[in-house]
Design an enzyme around this catalytic site. Sequence first.
Site, PDB file in Angstrom:
ATOM      1  N   ARG A   8       0.869  -1.175   0.000  1.00 30.64           N
ATOM      2  CA  ARG A   8       0.000   0.000   0.000  1.00 30.64           C
ATOM      3  C   ARG A   8       0.900   1.218   0.000  1.00 30.64           C
ATOM      4  O   ARG A   8       1.787   1.323   0.863  1.00 30.64           O
ATOM      5  CB  ARG A   8      -0.874  -0.015   1.253  1.00 30.64           C
ATOM      6  CG  ARG A   8      -1.917   1.077   1.251  1.00 30.64           C
ATOM      7  CD  ARG A   8      -2.623   1.165   2.584  1.00 30.64           C
ATOM      8  NE  ARG A   8      -1.958   2.113   3.461  1.00 30.64           N
ATOM      9  CZ  ARG A   8      -2.552   2.720   4.492  1.00 30.64           C
ATOM     10  NH1 ARG A   8      -3.814   2.473   4.774  1.00 30.64           N
ATOM     11  NH2 ARG A   8      -1.890   3.559   5.248  1.00 30.64           N
ATOM     12  N   TYR A  17      -2.669  11.712   6.185  1.00 28.87           N
ATOM     13  CA  TYR A  17      -2.971  10.363   6.642  1.00 28.87           C
ATOM     14  C   TYR A  17      -1.968   9.354   6.077  1.00 28.87           C
ATOM     15  O   TYR A  17      -1.640   9.399   4.890  1.00 28.87           O
ATOM     16  CB  TYR A  17      -4.397   9.944   6.206  1.00 28.87           C
ATOM     17  CG  TYR A  17      -4.535   8.459   6.327  1.00 28.87           C
ATOM     18  CD1 TYR A  17      -4.706   7.888   7.580  1.00 28.87           C
ATOM     19  CD2 TYR A  17      -4.370   7.632   5.226  1.00 28.87           C
ATOM     20  CE1 TYR A  17      -4.723   6.519   7.722  1.00 28.87           C
ATOM     21  CE2 TYR A  17      -4.404   6.260   5.359  1.00 28.87           C
ATOM     22  CZ  TYR A  17      -4.578   5.711   6.611  1.00 28.87           C
ATOM     23  OH  TYR A  17      -4.573   4.365   6.758  1.00 28.87           O
ATOM     24  N   ASP A  30      -5.020   4.024  -0.037  1.00 26.31           N
ATOM     25  CA  ASP A  30      -6.139   4.344   0.852  1.00 26.31           C
ATOM     26  C   ASP A  30      -6.427   5.846   0.779  1.00 26.31           C
ATOM     27  O   ASP A  30      -5.551   6.659   1.073  1.00 26.31           O
ATOM     28  CB  ASP A  30      -5.743   3.955   2.288  1.00 26.31           C
ATOM     29  CG  ASP A  30      -6.903   4.005   3.269  1.00 26.31           C
ATOM     30  OD1 ASP A  30      -7.967   4.536   2.896  1.00 26.31           O
ATOM     31  OD2 ASP A  30      -6.736   3.514   4.399  1.00 26.31           O
ATOM     32  N   HIS A  79      -8.878   7.207   2.531  1.00 27.92           N
ATOM     33  CA  HIS A  79      -9.335   7.519   3.890  1.00 27.92           C
ATOM     34  C   HIS A  79     -10.529   8.471   3.900  1.00 27.92           C
ATOM     35  O   HIS A  79     -10.549   9.460   4.653  1.00 27.92           O
ATOM     36  CB  HIS A  79      -8.166   8.063   4.735  1.00 27.92           C
ATOM     37  CG  HIS A  79      -8.087   7.425   6.086  1.00 27.92           C
ATOM     38  ND1 HIS A  79      -8.309   8.126   7.248  1.00 27.92           N
ATOM     39  CD2 HIS A  79      -7.823   6.160   6.463  1.00 27.92           C
ATOM     40  CE1 HIS A  79      -8.176   7.308   8.273  1.00 27.92           C
ATOM     41  NE2 HIS A  79      -7.888   6.109   7.829  1.00 27.92           N
ATOM     42  N   GLU A 108      -9.009   2.344  -1.819  1.00 35.93           N
ATOM     43  CA  GLU A 108      -9.749   2.054  -0.591  1.00 35.93           C
ATOM     44  C   GLU A 108     -10.462   3.295  -0.052  1.00 35.93           C
ATOM     45  O   GLU A 108      -9.894   4.388  -0.068  1.00 35.93           O
ATOM     46  CB  GLU A 108      -8.740   1.534   0.443  1.00 35.93           C
ATOM     47  CG  GLU A 108      -9.345   1.282   1.800  1.00 35.93           C
ATOM     48  CD  GLU A 108      -8.278   0.951   2.825  1.00 35.93           C
ATOM     49  OE1 GLU A 108      -7.178   0.509   2.451  1.00 35.93           O
ATOM     50  OE2 GLU A 108      -8.543   1.157   4.021  1.00 35.93           O
ATOM     51  N   GLU A 152     -13.845  -0.522   6.390  1.00 30.99           N
ATOM     52  CA  GLU A 152     -13.146  -0.726   7.666  1.00 30.99           C
ATOM     53  C   GLU A 152     -13.902  -0.094   8.827  1.00 30.99           C
ATOM     54  O   GLU A 152     -13.705  -0.488   9.964  1.00 30.99           O
ATOM     55  CB  GLU A 152     -11.701  -0.220   7.606  1.00 30.99           C
ATOM     56  CG  GLU A 152     -11.565   1.289   7.504  1.00 30.99           C
ATOM     57  CD  GLU A 152     -10.124   1.766   7.468  1.00 30.99           C
ATOM     58  OE1 GLU A 152      -9.306   1.158   6.778  1.00 30.99           O
ATOM     59  OE2 GLU A 152      -9.828   2.768   8.143  1.00 30.99           O
ATOM     60  N   ARG A 169     -13.969  -4.763   3.844  1.00 34.06           N
ATOM     61  CA  ARG A 169     -12.829  -4.481   4.723  1.00 34.06           C
ATOM     62  C   ARG A 169     -13.099  -4.686   6.210  1.00 34.06           C
ATOM     63  O   ARG A 169     -12.172  -4.609   7.032  1.00 34.06           O
ATOM     64  CB  ARG A 169     -12.405  -3.022   4.511  1.00 34.06           C
ATOM     65  CG  ARG A 169     -11.902  -2.704   3.122  1.00 34.06           C
ATOM     66  CD  ARG A 169     -10.416  -2.905   3.016  1.00 34.06           C
ATOM     67  NE  ARG A 169      -9.687  -2.014   3.868  1.00 34.06           N
ATOM     68  CZ  ARG A 169      -8.586  -2.353   4.540  1.00 34.06           C
ATOM     69  NH1 ARG A 169      -8.117  -3.563   4.467  1.00 34.06           N
ATOM     70  NH2 ARG A 169      -7.958  -1.472   5.296  1.00 34.06           N
ATOM     71  N   GLU A 198      -4.595  -7.234   5.111  1.00 36.35           N
ATOM     72  CA  GLU A 198      -3.705  -6.115   5.450  1.00 36.35           C
ATOM     73  C   GLU A 198      -2.749  -6.514   6.581  1.00 36.35           C
ATOM     74  O   GLU A 198      -3.125  -7.232   7.505  1.00 36.35           O
ATOM     75  CB  GLU A 198      -4.542  -4.910   5.895  1.00 36.35           C
ATOM     76  CG  GLU A 198      -3.694  -3.697   6.241  1.00 36.35           C
ATOM     77  CD  GLU A 198      -4.539  -2.466   6.592  1.00 36.35           C
ATOM     78  OE1 GLU A 198      -5.760  -2.600   6.774  1.00 36.35           O
ATOM     79  OE2 GLU A 198      -3.948  -1.367   6.673  1.00 36.35           O
ATOM     80  N   TRP A 252     -11.340  12.666   8.398  1.00 31.94           N
ATOM     81  CA  TRP A 252      -9.914  12.393   8.590  1.00 31.94           C
ATOM     82  C   TRP A 252      -9.511  11.134   7.842  1.00 31.94           C
ATOM     83  O   TRP A 252     -10.221  10.203   7.707  1.00 31.94           O
ATOM     84  CB  TRP A 252      -9.559  12.235  10.078  1.00 31.94           C
ATOM     85  CG  TRP A 252      -8.149  11.739  10.201  1.00 31.94           C
ATOM     86  CD1 TRP A 252      -7.005  12.434   9.920  1.00 31.94           C
ATOM     87  CD2 TRP A 252      -7.729  10.425  10.579  1.00 31.94           C
ATOM     88  NE1 TRP A 252      -5.908  11.642  10.100  1.00 31.94           N
ATOM     89  CE2 TRP A 252      -6.330  10.398  10.489  1.00 31.94           C
ATOM     90  CE3 TRP A 252      -8.420   9.264  10.965  1.00 31.94           C
ATOM     91  CZ2 TRP A 252      -5.576   9.253  10.777  1.00 31.94           C
ATOM     92  CZ3 TRP A 252      -7.700   8.141  11.252  1.00 31.94           C
ATOM     93  CH2 TRP A 252      -6.276   8.135  11.174  1.00 31.94           C
TER      94      TRP A 252
HETATM   95  C1  CS2 Z   1      -6.496   2.391   7.943  1.00 30.77           C
HETATM   96  C2  CS2 Z   1      -6.138   2.544   9.344  1.00 30.77           C
HETATM   97  O1  CS2 Z   1      -5.274   0.446   7.755  1.00 30.77           O
HETATM   98  C3  CS2 Z   1      -6.031   1.208   7.189  1.00 30.77           C
HETATM   99  O2  CS2 Z   1      -6.445   1.061   6.078  1.00 30.77           O
HETATM  100  O3  CS2 Z   1      -7.320   3.218   7.293  1.00 30.77           O
HETATM  101  O4  CS2 Z   1      -4.795   2.950   9.435  1.00 30.77           O
HETATM  102  C4  CS2 Z   1      -7.032   3.474  10.162  1.00 30.77           C
HETATM  103  O5  CS2 Z   1      -6.680   4.794   9.965  1.00 30.77           O
HETATM  104  C5  CS2 Z   1      -6.902   3.125  11.600  1.00 30.77           C
HETATM  105  O6  CS2 Z   1      -7.204   1.799  11.781  1.00 30.77           O
HETATM  106  C6  CS2 Z   1      -7.810   4.004  12.448  1.00 30.77           C
HETATM  107  O7  CS2 Z   1      -7.937   3.459  13.695  1.00 30.77           O
HETATM  108 MG    MG Z   2      -8.020   2.252   5.537  1.00 34.83          MG
END
Ligand code: CS2
Ligand code: MG
Length: 403
Positions: free
Chosen positions: A147, A159, A211, A213, A237, A263, A284, A340, A403
């Site tokens: 990633r 991020y 990602d 996010h 993602e 997620e 996810r 992951e 975020w």
């Molecule tokens: C994430 C995480 O792994 C990922 O794809 O988006 O890093 C996420 O930010 C954290 O699990 C938040 O707790």
């Molecule tokens: Mg993620």
Amino acid sequence: MKITEAYTIVSSPGRNFVTLKIKTDSGLYGIGDATLNGREKAVVAYLDEHVLPALIGRDAHQIEDIWHYLYRGAYWRRGPVTMSAISAVDLALWDIKAKAANMPLYQLLGGKSRERVMTYAHCTGQDIETCLEEVQKHVDLGYKAVRVQAGVPGIKTIYGVAKTPGERYEPADAAIPAEHSWSTEKYLNHAPKLFKAVRERFGDELHVLHDVHHRLTPIEAARLGKAVEPYHLFWLEDCVPAENQESMKLIRQHTTTPLAIGEVFNSIHDYREMIENQWIDYIRTPLSHGGGITGLRRLADFAGLYHIRTGFHGPTDLSPVCLGAAVHFDTWVPNFGIQEHMAHDPLTDEVFPHDYRFENGHFIAGEAPGHGVDIDEDAAARYPYKPASLPVNRLEDGTLWHW
Ligand code: CS2
Ligand code: MG
């Protein structure tokens, strides 16, 4: 086999974890992960006050009944706190059942569908070149999938990118949320350059993931998906926050870039429309947030009808208990995609002895009965809880953003 004792263990070996231990009159016990990043104590209270007292005396083998007792029986359905608590109970009970059967968990689920499960690593850099160096390191470690996240000129903190190269990325590091700033235009103009550079340096075979996010709107995500098609990502993602499931439809209509999401979802209902309409490619939700083995088995089977595969969340904020159980699930689940892997701090591995192992870009499930992960309670006691929150994000004009 009656449940005799159940308690939570809160520890911070590198970061905060909430672990559930369930003991039975047979002498067998099970371990579950109840960690909800930045909201750990809410799950502890939910378990300690509302769930655990009601488990004592129940038959540990009645996993399905206990699941519904906690889900329907609470009257209040779904939600991350409730579902993390249910997940922890479910994981601990499957651990007990597999130990009672004297089998590794994957056997109980239906046996191996594959010998090993492909995993992806996090490669991050303040700039593209540093990110490429991280990719090289992970390719050298044997990873077949990476990633990539890189800093964007003009955006101070972003991020997924560690402050210093080589440092572990851990977003929840301040008791009061840190404030980040975001510019969609700067990001959209820059992101395709990263994937172009990765393909030029590493060729076509490496699986490349990214990602977003949750930071884009559907039409912006469509623009990104379309722009990066030549670099054939494994997935893009969380390109939008998708409480409105139809958001994915708009993106899908514009691009062939595969889409992963979920997620932050914790229920099969969060996905129903996007699965039935085949607007996504990967689910996810991790075992520790989506109702454990019981919840995720239902979701994965449903997704499989629509050619959708699993790609479980696996950041450092899910404990090795969740990862270990996931490796067993991934070994069994017919429609597996990828797992992951954000490597845990060595202190975390010390507190959670486990028998899954990493080999040449893949995880291999252990053969110990259960999910193969335990907690060393004495070691855990040496690392007390430290309040830590995830950051918040604002647009450059101050508007609170995703975020
Ligand atoms: C994430 C995480 O792994 C990922 O794809 O988006 O890093 C996420 O930010 C954290 O699990 C938040 O707790
Ligand atoms: Mg993620």
